[in-house]
Design a protein around this motif. Structure first.
Motif: not given
Length: 246
Positions: A157, A160, A163
């Motif tokens: 998670y 996504r 980063y």
């Protein structure tokens, strides 16, 4: 004479059988040890390195680290409240706090994804060391696999959404992230026939549901139309009774 010789030979035979069958009080301690107290020699396992070894023994426990009174206590008391006399659980608390401090967003951050990943990392490493010493502990192995799966989901998670935060978390905690492999299935003729049948059944069910929905929609439209006509009729009758032109 022969009877006496028979009795003399039967005596040692009986004694030997008694020694072989059970340990007599009068037998030698060597035989007793060999019969009842001998144990197989076990190989000594090498001490596995722990992620808690880098904690200094003079560091205070988590509950006493920030107390102002600790500056004026005796050295003996400090030693008792330090990690030198601490248990494994207390050392794990200190190590978890250190990992959380590396990745937390603010001093009051206690529930972000980065903090949860740090807490899970400390637990996973402790379970890994435990399983190196006790490889047959299936219960803790299951807990470790569950923690690894949960941490992988959290890191996915973060990867996504943000980063840079994901990269900083992996760097600070020393985690090597590997994305999950895509699910693949070996295609067989039986599986393809079964899938085609499932698709056909699903389409037929959708057609039946569409016809049922259309029927219910028409019934609802008919009820609405009848209610509207009845309302208009009541309005017209009321206007006629009052004598107002329509």
């Amino acid at each position: 004479m022969l009877a006496l010789l028979g009795r003399g030979l039967a005596g040692p035979a009986r004694a030997g059988a008694a020694v072989l069958g059970r340990a007599q009080p009068g037998c030698s301690p060597v035989l007793q040890a060999a019969r009842g107290y001998a144990r197989p020699v076990t190989k000594k396992r090498k001490d596995t390195p722990s992620h808690l070894d880098d904690l200094p023994p003079s560091m205070l426990k988590k509950d006493y680290a920030n107390l102002p009174i600790m500056n004026s206590v005796d050295d003996v008391v400090k030693r008792l409240l330090s990690l030198e006399m601490a248990s494994q659980r207390e050392k794990l608390k200190v190590k978890t706090q250190q990992l959380v401090e590396k990745v937390r967003r603010s001093p009051n951050d206690n529930g972000s994804f980065e903090v949860q990943v740090a807490i899970l990392t400390a637990k996973i490493r402790t379970l890994e060391e435990h399983l190196q010493r006790h490889p047959k502990d299936k219960r803790n192995r299951r807990f470790m696999l569950m923690g690894l799966d949960r941490r992988r989901k959290m890191l996915g998670y973060l990867r996504r959404v943000n980063y840079s935060t994901f990269e900083n978390t992996c760097t600070q905690l020393g985690i090597q992230y590997s994305p999950p492999q895509p699910y693949t299935r070996h295609l067989t003729k039986r599986w393809m026939v079964k899938k085609a049948l499932c698709i056909k059944v699903f389409q037929e069910k959708q057609k039946l549901q569409a016809a049922e929905r259309l029927k219910k929609r028409r019934e609802w439209q008919a009820r609405v139309k009848a209610a509207r006509e009845q309302r208009e009729k009541q309005v017209q009758e009321k206007q006629v009774q009052e004598g107002t032109p329509v």
